[in-house]
Design a protein around this motif. Structure first.
Motif, PDB file in Angstrom:
ATOM      1  N   LEU A 217      10.677   4.578   6.464  1.00 17.26           N
ATOM      2  CA  LEU A 217      11.170   4.504   5.093  1.00 17.26           C
ATOM      3  C   LEU A 217      10.453   5.517   4.217  1.00 17.26           C
ATOM      4  O   LEU A 217      11.075   6.260   3.471  1.00 17.26           O
ATOM      5  N   SER A 218       9.140   5.537   4.323  1.00 17.64           N
ATOM      6  CA  SER A 218       8.363   6.468   3.511  1.00 17.64           C
ATOM      7  C   SER A 218       7.076   6.802   4.251  1.00 17.64           C
ATOM      8  O   SER A 218       6.617   6.031   5.100  1.00 17.64           O
TER       9      SER A 218
ATOM     10  N   CYS B 189     -13.338  -0.755  -2.298  1.00 15.77           N
ATOM     11  CA  CYS B 189     -11.937  -1.122  -2.034  1.00 15.77           C
ATOM     12  C   CYS B 189     -11.096  -0.752  -3.252  1.00 15.77           C
ATOM     13  O   CYS B 189     -11.323  -1.265  -4.343  1.00 15.77           O
ATOM     14  N   TYR B 190     -10.145   0.177  -3.054  1.00 14.31           N
ATOM     15  CA  TYR B 190      -9.272   0.638  -4.133  1.00 14.31           C
ATOM     16  C   TYR B 190      -7.827   0.198  -3.859  1.00 14.31           C
ATOM     17  O   TYR B 190      -7.409   0.066  -2.702  1.00 14.31           O
ATOM     18  N   THR B 191      -7.069   0.017  -4.918  1.00 12.68           N
ATOM     19  CA  THR B 191      -5.638  -0.273  -4.764  1.00 12.68           C
ATOM     20  C   THR B 191      -4.871   1.016  -4.509  1.00 12.68           C
ATOM     21  O   THR B 191      -5.317   2.102  -4.896  1.00 12.68           O
ATOM     22  N   VAL B 192      -3.724   0.890  -3.865  1.00  9.02           N
ATOM     23  CA  VAL B 192      -2.870   2.049  -3.589  1.00  9.02           C
ATOM     24  C   VAL B 192      -1.467   1.770  -4.127  1.00  9.02           C
ATOM     25  O   VAL B 192      -1.110   0.629  -4.412  1.00  9.02           O
ATOM     26  N   ARG B 193      -0.692   2.834  -4.252  1.00  8.06           N
ATOM     27  CA  ARG B 193       0.647   2.742  -4.829  1.00  8.06           C
ATOM     28  C   ARG B 193       1.744   2.965  -3.790  1.00  8.06           C
ATOM     29  O   ARG B 193       2.878   3.268  -4.142  1.00  8.06           O
ATOM     30  N   CYS B 194       1.408   2.815  -2.513  1.00  4.02           N
ATOM     31  CA  CYS B 194       2.387   3.088  -1.458  1.00  4.02           C
ATOM     32  C   CYS B 194       3.575   2.136  -1.531  1.00  4.02           C
ATOM     33  O   CYS B 194       4.727   2.548  -1.372  1.00  4.02           O
ATOM     34  N   SER B 195       3.313   0.858  -1.769  1.00  3.24           N
ATOM     35  CA  SER B 195       4.412  -0.105  -1.807  1.00  3.24           C
ATOM     36  C   SER B 195       5.334   0.141  -2.989  1.00  3.24           C
ATOM     37  O   SER B 195       6.551  -0.065  -2.899  1.00  3.24           O
ATOM     38  N   ALA B 196       4.788   0.611  -4.108  1.00  7.25           N
ATOM     39  CA  ALA B 196       5.625   0.908  -5.279  1.00  7.25           C
ATOM     40  C   ALA B 196       6.549   2.085  -4.986  1.00  7.25           C
ATOM     41  O   ALA B 196       7.731   2.075  -5.361  1.00  7.25           O
ATOM     42  N   ALA B 197       6.018   3.106  -4.299  1.00  8.76           N
ATOM     43  CA  ALA B 197       6.848   4.262  -3.949  1.00  8.76           C
ATOM     44  C   ALA B 197       7.876   3.891  -2.895  1.00  8.76           C
ATOM     45  O   ALA B 197       9.048   4.276  -2.979  1.00  8.76           O
ATOM     46  N   ALA B 198       7.460   3.113  -1.886  1.00  8.69           N
ATOM     47  CA  ALA B 198       8.379   2.726  -0.813  1.00  8.69           C
ATOM     48  C   ALA B 198       9.489   1.820  -1.337  1.00  8.69           C
ATOM     49  O   ALA B 198      10.632   1.898  -0.875  1.00  8.69           O
ATOM     50  N   ALA B 199       9.165   0.968  -2.299  1.00  7.79           N
ATOM     51  CA  ALA B 199      10.185   0.071  -2.862  1.00  7.79           C
ATOM     52  C   ALA B 199      11.305   0.873  -3.502  1.00  7.79           C
ATOM     53  O   ALA B 199      12.486   0.510  -3.404  1.00  7.79           O
TER      54      ALA B 199
END
Length: 1003
Positions: free
Chosen positions: A339-340, A392-402
């Motif tokens: 998907l991404s 531990c940092y947050t990532v934005r992969c799920s926001a882009a993949a959505a």
């Protein structure tokens, strides 16, 4: 800007019981950890929160330099060094290794296994040797297909994973060297490979390529080196930099560069493909697409050694297609669909995360407070180690993949926190002497090596890159460990548990109504969304729990956007929709308390309620909640109040309450007629007909129509997908049907209602079934023709009307209500209704038709047939019910045949049924090129019928005389004589012959 929250993503911790100091380690699928030390690899079983247990061990050829595991194929691959020589080996079927002394089979890559020895491979570990012409430097396994990419100096070698089929039940894993990628001017330090995407990293350069498998212009496989990207001529500044020689006094540094997409081909890096695989291989790579080239320059201002500014931790992270958040699809390796794809790499103090599928763009930049040593990216987090901290940092992969997966994200239906949202550090956990990190499943593996003589650095970074809030976090410093090393497994807590902690933490911001509350709840939402996208790691119970948390998080975000006055307040609507909350449940969450005597409603809540009430929701608010909604809109959006009261969801509103608010409205700023109609509707609800009549009289009919166009729900509503006429519409049907028809016509002309919906509305309103057509619907169809509605298909409308006229005439069925228009009205006002031919009146007068309604339907049908727009051929098959035995049926049939130019057939029918109409018919229809029918058809027919005598003899005779008068004028004497019958009486024809002969002498 990186925000810091002191949350707890790390749970339990356990020590891996290694016998030797680990040199390399990596995770193996779901349940294994590989640790290489010296010339041995130890395998440990890791399952849940239980202790890490030794599983097996096997020897290597030499010291392990690089180690990688592939879930596809379940094999381990290592670069090993012995006697200053490097070797590439893959360890297959390692799960069969029971003891360290168990037999091992060693074979060469691509070597066919002889049948007698094949069964021995079933129960023992195999080592596949992969010889290379150059020393391997780095390795990477494709997480989907299991192919192996090996980095050497200035080239990459691709080994495709394949299986040697021994029999139906058994196959042996093997590799084939299928492609060599020659890359000039870059020596790979790290590489990453995923489904044709290749990322290559040197000390200060990163190059991302995509291998394309579809041949262009029907090319065949090229087994010779072929350049897929011509080296671009270097720009002047680059060439000057590269041509200048470094001296002892100067260090020449190339300037930083970032090239995205097609521009990355201008990097000057030449890429050449050399196919080495067999011709029948399923996938061949023919072309290279350049996606990203980035070059960094050392920061010489700090006078640090060059070793301190090298790139590290290159990684490609795929996210696969899931179908939907609630999909039950199995994410097996064979079914995975990309998907991404994201690419991460890092400098000591800054990390970069790019999205590289469809478009290449920089998503996030991570600023570390201390110098990083290694980092690992997961779908949920980025874990970074410094010498003494696990971050531990947050990532934005799920926001882009959505957004890649669902086109309806960022609409009124769905929402997702933006990719551009600031990243945050959830935790900075102290560990002494961190050296290396890896991640698999929900485990973070850490190698620590503490030196008792070295005091850990505790100085503050010159440029504190975390928020000031982060400085107040108390990190307990354990006592300095004894000299030695440890390998830890740190278990990350479940996403739901961390989500709940984030929600609890966000409550500290709720009273202050700050953006921090939205930010933290957005982080919690993305955490749950990312866990749902990684469905292969979830048990059914976990997925149900996550889905519940997902809906709950949407509700929390809806609450935030509905109560905080931000530019994104409209997001309350999609988040509330995704939460599954009903409108009543959302209103129950609203704080109705009045502060300082005045109630303020934020625009997010108003937007949600307004939009929800405009939809055809099958939800009715209670009288109490409906009253609160009316009060809310009276305060915040008074112009919307009439529209709100017309919503089906407000059915239970007290009419007196509604009218009291409507009377308070200042109608100077908007349509007063809409307020009037809404009050009239409420008066009907109270059964106050006098008030209703007074309101309706205050505006002209045209203005009332405009009011209904502004708010169609005054007349028409939808419940459970069905059209329901309102009480107002029922009342208008009885008292003002003309206004009702005009209003629905106005709705249709303004695209407020469709053709099918309008027809259904009138049928339901009149209580008719699907096959019965009420007169009010016929009135509406006639009004459509008069108004020339542009979207109406004329022939379809003609068919509806003629079918209804014919049905009524054939059944002698009168209309159920008085028609709004007469045939005369339609002829005078509508161009589609034509003037009825004069001979039709002669035909109709020959028989008494006393029924007025019958005559009206007949006249409308005749007029429509005589109109210029009607397609006669389409209606002929439907004329059968209308018998020609009646005068009405005969007139319609003859009219249709005349329009089809079947004049001779029409003359026969009229001579037989109504001779008195023949001459008027001929005078009106037999003109120009049809004039010859007077003497070729009509004259012989009349003569023949006169000979037969009968009761119609006198009618035929008078018709013949009129025919002879016309023919004598039209023809010359000789032609006239030729058309006269030979057996006629001379005295009868003599006057016409004399007139014809005199006509010639006169001219």
């Amino acid at each position: 800007m990186v925000q810091l929250y002191n949350l707890h993503p790390f749970g339990s911790q356990q020590v891996v019981p290694c016998k030797l100091e680990p040199e390399r380690f990596c995770g193996g699928g779901r349940d294994a950890l590989f640790v290489a030390a010296g010339c041995k690899v130890e395998v440990f079983a890791v399952a849940g929160q239980e202790l890490c247990q030794p599983r097996c061990a096997f020897s290597t050829l030499g010291r392990v330099l690089r180690l990688a595991y592939s879930e596809a194929g379940d094999y381990l691959v290592a670069i090993e060094e012995k006697n200053k020589a490097t070797f590439l080996r893959a360890y297959v079927n390692w799960r069969s290794k029971r003891t360290e002394n168990s037999r091992v089979c060693i074979r060469m890559v691509g070597h066919d296994v002889e049948a007698p020895f094949s069964e021995t491979f079933r129960d023992q570990m195999s080592i596949v040797e992969m010889p290379l012409s150059e020393a391997p430097l780095c390795i990477s396994c494709c997480p989907v297909k299991g192919d192996l990419l090996v980095g050497c100096t200035n080239k990459l070698v691709l080994f495709s994973l394949k299986y040697q089929i021994i029999n139906e039940e058994f196959s042996i894993l093997d590799f084939e060297r299928s492609l060599i990628i020659h890359i000039d001017n870059i020596t790979p330090v790290e590489i990453s490979f995923c489904i044709g995407y290749v990322a290559v990293m040197s000390d200060l350069e990163v190059l991302i390529l995509k291998l394309e498998s579809d041949p262009k212009n029907g090319e065949s496989v090229n087994h010779h080196p072929r350049k897929t990207n011509n080296p671009v001529k270097l720009s002047e500044d680059i060439s000057n930099e590269t041509l200048q020689l470094e001296s002892d006094d100067f260090v020449i540094c190339q300037k930083p560069m970032e090239l995205l997409g097609e521009k990355s081909e201008q990097s000057g890096v030449s890429v050449t493909l050399e196919s080495t695989g067999l011709a029948d291989e399923k996938i061949k790579y023919f072309h290279v697409q350049h996606l990203l080239y980035r070059r960094f320059a050392p920061d010489i201002s700090s006078y640090v050694l060059s070793d301190d500014i090298k790139l590290h931790s290159l990684q490609l992270l795929p996210i696969y297609q899931t179908g939907s958040l609630t999909s039950e699809r199995k994410n097996s390796s064979q079914e995975k669909e990309l998907l991404s794809l994201f690419c991460f790499f890092s400098l000591p103090h800054v990390g970069y995360l790019y999205m590289v599928v469809k478009s290449v763009e920089l998503m996030s930049v991570y600023q570390y407070p201390e110098k990083s040593q290694q980092a690992v990216l997961t779908p949920q987090f980025l874990h970074v180690i410094t010498s003494n901290n696990l971050q531990c940092y947050t990532v934005r992969c799920s926001a882009a993949a959505a957004r890649e997966e669902d086109p309806y994200v960022d609409t009124t239906l769905k929402a997702c926190p933006p990719v551009s949202m600031d990243v945050c550090a959830l935790r900075i956990q102290l560990f002494i002497g961190l050296k290396a990190i890896c991640h698999f499943k929900n485990h973070v593996i850490l190698l620590t090596k503490a030196d008792p003589e070295t005091i850990p650095e505790r100085r503050e970074s010159p440029k504190r890159l975390l928020s000031r809030k982060g400085t107040s976090v108390n990190l307990k410093t354990p006592p300095v460990a004894e000299a030695g090393w440890n390998l830890y497994i740190v278990n990350t807590i479940s996403p739901v548990q961390l989500y709940k902690e984030m929600v609890d933490y966000s409550n500290t911001y709720k009273t202050a109504k700050t953006q921090s509350c939205i930010h933290l709840l957005s982080e919690a939402h993305l955490l749950v969304r990312a866990a749902l996208m990684d469905a292969s790691q979830l048990e059914p119970g976990e997925k149900a729990e996550l889905l519940e948390a997902f809906k709950e998080s949407c509700g929390h975000l809806g609450d935030c956007y509905s109560r905080l006055d931000t530019q994104y307040s409209h997001l309350a609507l999609p988040y509330y929709k995704m939460s599954g909350l009903s409108m009543a449940e959302v209103l129950a969450r609203v704080d109705w308390a009045v502060e300082d005597g005045s109630q303020k409603y934020e625009r997010g809540l108003i937007f949600y309620i307004n939009h929800s009430l405009y939809e055809n929701l099958d939800e009715e608010l209670s009288e109490e909640l409906a009253a609160k909604v009316v009060q809310m809109f009276y305060v915040a959006e008074p112009k919307q109040l009439p529209h709100i009261l017309c919503s089906p969801s407000m059915k239970n509103i007290d009419p007196l309450t509604a009218i009291s608010y409507l009377r308070k409205l200042d109608t100077s700023g908007f349509s007063s007629v809409l307020v009037t109609l809404t009050k009239a509707a409420m008066a009907l609800k109270m059964r106050d007909l006098d008030m209703h009549r007074n309101e309706m009289k205050s505006h002209s009919e045209m203005k009332l129509v405009c009011g209904f166009i502004l708010e169609p729900r005054l007349l028409i509503q939808q419940r459970k997908g069905q059209i329901v006429p309102t009480e107002f519409a029922v009342h208008l049907k009885e008292t003002q049907p003309g206004l009702l028809v005009a209003s629905v016509l106005g709705l249709q002309k303004n695209n407020k209602i469709g053709i099918e919906e309008a027809d259904s509305f009138f049928k339901v309103l009149c209580g008719k079934d699907e096959d019965t057509i009420p007169q009010l619907l016929v009135d509406f169809w006639e009004a459509q023709l008069v108004a020339c509605v542009p979207d109406v298909v004329l022939q379809e409308l003609f068919f509806k009307l003629t079918s209804q006229y014919i049905w009524r005439l054939s059944k002698r069925q009168p209309p159920d209500t008085t028609p709004l228009r007469t045939s005369e009205d339609l002829i005078n006002t509508c161009s589609h209704y034509g003037l009825i031919s004069p001979w039709v009146n002669v035909l109709i007068s020959s028989e008494s038709l006393a029924d007025k309604n019958y005559m009206e339907d007949l006249s409308k049908l005749q007029s429509l047939i005589c109109g210029p727009s009607f397609d006669i051929a389409s209606i002929i098959p439907f004329l059968e019910p209308l018998s020609e035995d009646t005068v009405a049926g005969l007139s319609v049939h003859v009219l249709c045949r005349t329009r089809l130019e079947e004049y001779e057939r029409c003359i026969d029918r009229l001579l037989e049924r109504c001779p008195e109409a023949v001459i008027p018919y001929a005078n009106h229809e037999l003109k120009e090129e049809n004039r010859t029918l007077w003497w070729k058809k009509l004259l012989p027919e009349l003569c023949q019928r006169i000979k037969c005598g009968g009761e119609k003899y006198q009618l035929y005779l008078s018709s013949l005389k009129e025919t002879l008068s016309i023919v004598a004028v039209e023809l010359q004497l000789r032609d006239f004589l030729n058309v006269l019958p030979e057996d006629g009486t001379a005295a009868f024809f003599l006057p016409y012959l004399l007139y014809c002969s005199r006509k010639k002498s006169l001219t």
